[in-house]
Motif scaffolding. Structure first.
Motif, PDB file in Angstrom:
ATOM      1  N   ALA A  59     -65.597   2.514  25.787  1.00 36.94           N
ATOM      2  CA  ALA A  59     -65.909   2.612  24.357  1.00 36.94           C
ATOM      3  C   ALA A  59     -66.961   1.596  23.927  1.00 36.94           C
ATOM      4  O   ALA A  59     -67.886   1.917  23.194  1.00 36.94           O
ATOM      5  N   GLY A  60     -66.863   0.379  24.393  1.00 37.77           N
ATOM      6  CA  GLY A  60     -67.809  -0.661  23.996  1.00 37.77           C
ATOM      7  C   GLY A  60     -69.176  -0.546  24.651  1.00 37.77           C
ATOM      8  O   GLY A  60     -70.118  -1.212  24.237  1.00 37.77           O
ATOM      9  N   ARG A  67     -72.943   7.443  20.611  1.00 38.19           N
ATOM     10  CA  ARG A  67     -71.886   7.087  19.654  1.00 38.19           C
ATOM     11  C   ARG A  67     -72.084   7.849  18.344  1.00 38.19           C
ATOM     12  O   ARG A  67     -71.143   8.385  17.768  1.00 38.19           O
ATOM     13  N   GLU A  68     -73.330   7.939  17.908  1.00 38.59           N
ATOM     14  CA  GLU A  68     -73.636   8.665  16.664  1.00 38.59           C
ATOM     15  C   GLU A  68     -73.327  10.158  16.810  1.00 38.59           C
ATOM     16  O   GLU A  68     -72.766  10.773  15.902  1.00 38.59           O
ATOM     17  N   LEU A  69     -73.670  10.744  17.954  1.00 36.88           N
ATOM     18  CA  LEU A  69     -73.362  12.162  18.186  1.00 36.88           C
ATOM     19  C   LEU A  69     -71.857  12.411  18.142  1.00 36.88           C
ATOM     20  O   LEU A  69     -71.391  13.383  17.555  1.00 36.88           O
ATOM     21  N   PHE A  70     -71.088  11.536  18.778  1.00 42.52           N
ATOM     22  CA  PHE A  70     -69.628  11.671  18.742  1.00 42.52           C
ATOM     23  C   PHE A  70     -69.099  11.546  17.324  1.00 42.52           C
ATOM     24  O   PHE A  70     -68.215  12.292  16.907  1.00 42.52           O
ATOM     25  N   ALA A  73     -69.770  14.726  15.356  1.00 46.61           N
ATOM     26  CA  ALA A  73     -68.876  15.804  15.796  1.00 46.61           C
ATOM     27  C   ALA A  73     -67.451  15.571  15.314  1.00 46.61           C
ATOM     28  O   ALA A  73     -66.775  16.509  14.857  1.00 46.61           O
ATOM     29  N   LEU A  74     -66.980  14.332  15.384  1.00 46.91           N
ATOM     30  CA  LEU A  74     -65.622  14.028  14.901  1.00 46.91           C
ATOM     31  C   LEU A  74     -65.510  14.246  13.395  1.00 46.91           C
ATOM     32  O   LEU A  74     -64.519  14.802  12.914  1.00 46.91           O
ATOM     33  N   ASP A  75     -66.522  13.820  12.649  1.00 44.16           N
ATOM     34  CA  ASP A  75     -66.514  14.028  11.192  1.00 44.16           C
ATOM     35  C   ASP A  75     -66.463  15.512  10.856  1.00 44.16           C
ATOM     36  O   ASP A  75     -65.737  15.926   9.949  1.00 44.16           O
ATOM     37  N   GLU A  76     -67.227  16.322  11.594  1.00 46.33           N
ATOM     38  CA  GLU A  76     -67.210  17.768  11.361  1.00 46.33           C
ATOM     39  C   GLU A  76     -65.831  18.349  11.644  1.00 46.33           C
ATOM     40  O   GLU A  76     -65.340  19.193  10.895  1.00 46.33           O
TER      41      GLU A  76
END
Length: 85
Positions: A59-60, A67-70, A73-76
């Motif tokens: 993760a780090g 990280r931005e793409l994830f 996608a998570l927000d969507e």
């Protein structure tokens, strides 16, 4: 990019390798491109410029662009009408 038929590769090997020294060549089967032959140094440059996309990150360690793409996608998923409430 020059194209050579795979079926005639053995009889044209000298011409194919000579052409591949100058630029990548396409090797086709029928009317479809099937392979690309290129110099080893060009292949190594491509490998260095585009590392294996299957790489796993802690993760780090995740690069900011991934990280931005994830996050998008998570927000969507979270905000979709079919998301569990």
């Amino acid at each position: 990019m020059r194209d050579f038929p795979v079926e005639k590769l053995s009889s044209n090997l000298k011409a194919v390798t000579r052409a591949a020294k100058l630029a990548p060549v396409s090797l086709s089967q029928g009317d479809e491109p099937a392979f690309v032959m290129l110099r080893a140094d060009l292949f190594e440059k491509l490998r260095a410029a585009y590392p294996d996309p299957r790489r796993a990150y802690l993760a780090g360690e995740t690069p900011p662009e991934l990280r931005e793409l994830f996050q998008v996608a998570l927000d969507e998923l979270i905000n979709s009408p079919s998301a569990p409430k």
